[in-house]
Write a protein that holds these residues in place. Structure first.
Motif, PDB file in Angstrom:
ATOM      1  N   PHE A 110       0.842  -1.202   0.000  1.00 55.19           N
ATOM      2  CA  PHE A 110       0.000   0.000   0.000  1.00 55.19           C
ATOM      3  C   PHE A 110       0.874   1.248   0.000  1.00 55.19           C
ATOM      4  O   PHE A 110       0.596   2.212  -0.715  1.00 55.19           O
ATOM      5  N   GLY A 111       1.945   1.219   0.784  1.00 56.77           N
ATOM      6  CA  GLY A 111       2.874   2.354   0.824  1.00 56.77           C
ATOM      7  C   GLY A 111       3.504   2.605  -0.530  1.00 56.77           C
ATOM      8  O   GLY A 111       3.672   3.755  -0.947  1.00 56.77           O
ATOM      9  N   ALA A 112       3.855   1.536  -1.239  1.00 55.55           N
ATOM     10  CA  ALA A 112       4.449   1.682  -2.568  1.00 55.55           C
ATOM     11  C   ALA A 112       3.443   2.290  -3.541  1.00 55.55           C
ATOM     12  O   ALA A 112       3.804   3.144  -4.367  1.00 55.55           O
ATOM     13  N   ILE A 113       2.181   1.882  -3.437  1.00 53.94           N
ATOM     14  CA  ILE A 113       1.142   2.435  -4.309  1.00 53.94           C
ATOM     15  C   ILE A 113       0.958   3.924  -4.036  1.00 53.94           C
ATOM     16  O   ILE A 113       0.903   4.743  -4.957  1.00 53.94           O
ATOM     17  N   VAL A 114       0.872   4.286  -2.766  1.00 57.11           N
ATOM     18  CA  VAL A 114       0.671   5.691  -2.413  1.00 57.11           C
ATOM     19  C   VAL A 114       1.894   6.525  -2.809  1.00 57.11           C
ATOM     20  O   VAL A 114       1.755   7.641  -3.305  1.00 57.11           O
ATOM     21  N   LYS A 115       3.084   5.977  -2.628  1.00 56.34           N
ATOM     22  CA  LYS A 115       4.299   6.699  -3.028  1.00 56.34           C
ATOM     23  C   LYS A 115       4.296   6.949  -4.529  1.00 56.34           C
ATOM     24  O   LYS A 115       4.605   8.049  -4.985  1.00 56.34           O
ATOM     25  N   SER A 116       3.923   5.936  -5.299  1.00 55.44           N
ATOM     26  CA  SER A 116       3.850   6.098  -6.749  1.00 55.44           C
ATOM     27  C   SER A 116       2.772   7.114  -7.118  1.00 55.44           C
ATOM     28  O   SER A 116       2.988   7.966  -7.984  1.00 55.44           O
ATOM     29  N   PHE A 117       1.616   7.040  -6.457  1.00 52.69           N
ATOM     30  CA  PHE A 117       0.548   8.007  -6.721  1.00 52.69           C
ATOM     31  C   PHE A 117       1.041   9.426  -6.450  1.00 52.69           C
ATOM     32  O   PHE A 117       0.817  10.327  -7.251  1.00 52.69           O
ATOM     33  N   PHE A 134       2.924  11.649   3.750  1.00 55.25           N
ATOM     34  CA  PHE A 134       2.295  11.266   5.015  1.00 55.25           C
ATOM     35  C   PHE A 134       0.824  11.685   5.030  1.00 55.25           C
ATOM     36  O   PHE A 134      -0.053  10.899   5.419  1.00 55.25           O
ATOM     37  N   ILE A 135       0.535  12.890   4.579  1.00 51.97           N
ATOM     38  CA  ILE A 135      -0.844  13.380   4.567  1.00 51.97           C
ATOM     39  C   ILE A 135      -1.694  12.543   3.610  1.00 51.97           C
ATOM     40  O   ILE A 135      -2.827  12.159   3.935  1.00 51.97           O
ATOM     41  N   ILE A 136      -1.139  12.222   2.447  1.00 57.02           N
ATOM     42  CA  ILE A 136      -1.883  11.432   1.470  1.00 57.02           C
ATOM     43  C   ILE A 136      -2.129  10.019   1.994  1.00 57.02           C
ATOM     44  O   ILE A 136      -3.242   9.495   1.890  1.00 57.02           O
ATOM     45  N   ILE A 137      -1.118   9.399   2.579  1.00 57.06           N
ATOM     46  CA  ILE A 137      -1.289   8.064   3.155  1.00 57.06           C
ATOM     47  C   ILE A 137      -2.334   8.102   4.268  1.00 57.06           C
ATOM     48  O   ILE A 137      -3.211   7.246   4.339  1.00 57.06           O
ATOM     49  N   GLY A 138      -2.250   9.111   5.123  1.00 59.88           N
ATOM     50  CA  GLY A 138      -3.237   9.257   6.190  1.00 59.88           C
ATOM     51  C   GLY A 138      -4.639   9.404   5.641  1.00 59.88           C
ATOM     52  O   GLY A 138      -5.586   8.804   6.156  1.00 59.88           O
ATOM     53  N   PHE A 139      -4.791  10.175   4.554  1.00 59.82           N
ATOM     54  CA  PHE A 139      -6.098  10.367   3.936  1.00 59.82           C
ATOM     55  C   PHE A 139      -6.630   9.057   3.370  1.00 59.82           C
ATOM     56  O   PHE A 139      -7.788   8.708   3.577  1.00 59.82           O
TER      57      PHE A 139
END
Length: 144
Positions: free
Chosen positions: A29-36, A95-100
């Motif tokens: 999930f972290g890799a997906i959000v980082k790519s996003f 961090f904000i995007i992952i939190g969201f």
């Protein structure tokens, strides 16, 4: 032998398996959000700010020193000393995007959980006494 048996039982507990699964999914999930963030969200934001790449933003405290020849010997270059605040901004946005995203997933989970709780439970199966009373009722109706 007891230690190995206890350790095996510990590793095969459901909690450990669930935790390992959660860690693996969180990494993906972290890799997906980082790519996003890096590949989809930040390029338009950087373009809107004049082609800025956040990770390249920095404040230079001391300029780099190129290689120099001192007394006939080559002296190694000194790298620049910088405060890389752009990378910090990037990580805060991540961090904000992952939190969201996590917030949205948990909200959806809670919503489905509430729907499951709101569903009326199936009526319990009749007890033996209720079955007997129903048979008596049906027999009396049949005689009438």
């Amino acid at each position: 032998m007891g230690f190995i048996k206890d350790f095996k039982a510990f590793l095969l507990k459901g909690d450990i398996i669930n935790l390992a699964t959660a860690v693996i999914i969180a990494g993906a999930f972290g890799a997906i959000v980082k790519s996003f963030t890096n590949d989809i969200l930040m390029p338009p934001i950087g373009l809107a700010l004049g082609g800025v790449d956040f990770t390249e933003l920095k404040y230079v405290l001391q300029e780099a020193q190129p290689e120099a020849i001192v007394n006939g010997e080559t002296v190694a270059a000194v790298e620049a000393v910088t405060i890389n605040y752009g990378n910090f901004i990037q990580l805060v946005l991540n961090f904000i995007i992952i939190g969201f995203f996590i917030f949205m997933v948990l909200k959806a989970y809670e919503k489905t959980k509430k729907k499951e709780e709101a569903k009326p439970a199936a009526p319990p199966a009749p007890t033996a006494q209720e079955k007997l009373l129903m048979e008596i009722r049906d027999t009396l109706k049949a005689k009438q």
